[in-house]
Design a protein around this motif. Structure first.
Motif, short mmCIF file in Angstrom:
data_model
loop_
_atom_site.label_atom_id
_atom_site.label_comp_id
_atom_site.label_asym_id
_atom_site.label_seq_id
_atom_site.Cartn_x
_atom_site.Cartn_y
_atom_site.Cartn_z
N GLN A 12 0.84 -1.18 0.00
CA GLN A 12 0.00 0.00 0.00
C GLN A 12 0.88 1.24 0.00
OE1 GLN A 12 -2.60 0.18 3.34
NE2 GLN A 12 -3.89 1.75 2.46
N GLU A 13 0.53 2.21 -0.85
CA GLU A 13 1.27 3.46 -0.88
C GLU A 13 1.10 4.16 0.47
OE1 GLU A 13 3.11 5.01 -3.23
OE2 GLU A 13 2.84 3.57 -4.82
N GLU A 14 2.15 4.84 0.90
CA GLU A 14 2.05 5.59 2.13
C GLU A 14 1.63 7.01 1.82
OE1 GLU A 14 5.16 5.03 4.98
OE2 GLU A 14 5.72 3.15 4.04
N SER A 15 1.15 7.70 2.80
CA SER A 15 0.57 9.02 2.61
C SER A 15 1.62 10.12 2.60
CB SER A 15 -0.45 9.28 3.71
OG SER A 15 -1.03 10.53 3.55
N TYR A 16 2.59 10.01 1.72
CA TYR A 16 3.58 11.06 1.55
C TYR A 16 3.12 11.98 0.45
CZ TYR A 16 6.70 8.18 4.37
OH TYR A 16 7.26 7.46 5.38
N ILE A 17 3.55 13.24 0.50
CA ILE A 17 3.10 14.24 -0.46
C ILE A 17 3.43 13.83 -1.90
CG2 ILE A 17 5.19 15.67 -0.27
CD1 ILE A 17 1.64 17.02 -0.65
N GLU A 18 4.59 13.20 -2.12
CA GLU A 18 4.92 12.81 -3.49
C GLU A 18 3.96 11.75 -4.03
OE1 GLU A 18 7.85 10.27 -1.03
OE2 GLU A 18 7.14 12.33 -0.96
N ASN A 19 3.50 10.85 -3.16
CA ASN A 19 2.53 9.84 -3.60
C ASN A 19 1.17 10.47 -3.91
OD1 ASN A 19 4.42 7.82 -3.29
ND2 ASN A 19 3.84 7.42 -1.18
N ILE A 20 0.77 11.45 -3.13
CA ILE A 20 -0.48 12.14 -3.38
C ILE A 20 -0.39 12.92 -4.69
CG2 ILE A 20 -2.08 13.89 -2.52
CD1 ILE A 20 -1.11 13.02 0.33
N LEU A 21 0.75 13.57 -4.93
CA LEU A 21 0.92 14.29 -6.19
C LEU A 21 0.93 13.33 -7.38
CD1 LEU A 21 3.50 17.02 -5.12
CD2 LEU A 21 1.08 17.34 -5.68
N ARG A 22 1.54 12.16 -7.22
CA ARG A 22 1.54 11.17 -8.31
C ARG A 22 0.12 10.73 -8.65
NH1 ARG A 22 5.58 7.95 -5.48
NH2 ARG A 22 7.54 8.98 -5.87
N LEU A 23 -0.71 10.56 -7.62
CA LEU A 23 -2.10 10.17 -7.86
C LEU A 23 -2.88 11.26 -8.60
CD1 LEU A 23 -3.03 8.54 -4.43
CD2 LEU A 23 -2.83 7.38 -6.63
N ASN A 24 -2.38 12.48 -8.56
CA ASN A 24 -3.06 13.60 -9.20
C ASN A 24 -2.29 14.12 -10.40
OD1 ASN A 24 -5.52 14.32 -7.43
ND2 ASN A 24 -3.89 13.78 -6.01
N ARG A 25 -1.50 13.25 -11.01
CA ARG A 25 -0.73 13.60 -12.21
C ARG A 25 -1.69 14.08 -13.30
NH1 ARG A 25 2.26 8.77 -13.33
NH2 ARG A 25 3.48 9.36 -11.54
N GLY A 26 -1.31 15.18 -13.95
CA GLY A 26 -2.12 15.73 -15.02
C GLY A 26 -3.14 16.77 -14.57
N LYS A 27 -3.32 16.93 -13.27
CA LYS A 27 -4.29 17.90 -12.77
C LYS A 27 -3.63 19.28 -12.62
CE LYS A 27 -7.46 14.86 -10.48
NZ LYS A 27 -8.31 14.69 -9.33
N LEU A 28 -4.45 20.31 -12.81
CA LEU A 28 -3.99 21.69 -12.67
C LEU A 28 -4.06 22.08 -11.20
CD1 LEU A 28 -3.12 24.29 -14.14
CD2 LEU A 28 -5.56 24.89 -14.26
N GLY A 29 -2.94 22.56 -10.67
CA GLY A 29 -2.89 22.98 -9.28
C GLY A 29 -2.11 24.28 -9.14
N THR A 30 -2.24 24.89 -7.98
CA THR A 30 -1.47 26.07 -7.65
C THR A 30 -0.51 25.68 -6.54
OG1 THR A 30 -3.38 27.44 -8.21
CG2 THR A 30 -1.61 28.50 -6.99
N PHE A 31 0.78 25.84 -6.80
CA PHE A 31 1.85 25.40 -5.91
C PHE A 31 2.47 26.62 -5.24
CE2 PHE A 31 1.18 22.25 -9.07
CZ PHE A 31 1.48 21.04 -8.49
N TYR A 32 2.57 26.57 -3.91
CA TYR A 32 3.11 27.69 -3.14
C TYR A 32 4.46 27.27 -2.54
CZ TYR A 32 -1.61 29.47 -3.63
OH TYR A 32 -2.80 29.92 -4.14
#
Length: 109
Positions: free
Chosen positions: A33-53
């Motif tokens: 199971q993937e762990e809840s790290y930010i990079e894993n969450i970003l990978r799950l949302n590949r291709g989505k438009l976001g605003t990064f601060y």
């Protein structure tokens, strides 16, 4: 001339560990199971438009940066973002404060 001496018993022989599972017993296999790290969450949302601060300490000329773009890839220490014009950014995770998305976030961890 340097002489070296070997003392018996100074280095005990290495013992191999034996497997403690009795024969013919199958251990349950759990899916990784993937762990809840930010990079894993970003990978799950590949291709989505976001605003990064991002913020950069001790930088008087460029202490904050906001990038609106698509998640292309994410690794343990970096994220690759492409803005709508096609410019790509490779940003370090240590500078990332948070990300906002205007749509639902995939989070199936």
């Amino acid at each position: 001339m340097v002489q070296y001496y070997w003392y018996p018993g100074a280095f005990p022989p290495q013992q191999q560990q034996q497997q403690m599972t009795p024969p013919n017993v199958q251990l349950p296999v759990t899916p990784r199971q993937e762990e809840s790290y930010i990079e894993n969450i970003l990978r799950l949302n590949r291709g989505k438009l976001g605003t990064f601060y991002f913020t950069f300490e001790n930088n008087k000329e460029w202490n904050a940066k906001v990038i609106k773009g698509y998640v292309e890839a994410a690794g343990r220490d970096h994220v690759i973002i492409s803005d709508p014009s096609g410019k790509r950014y490779l940003m370090l995770m240590i500078y990332l404060d948070y990300v906002t998305f205007d749509e639902e976030i995939n989070y199936n961890l």
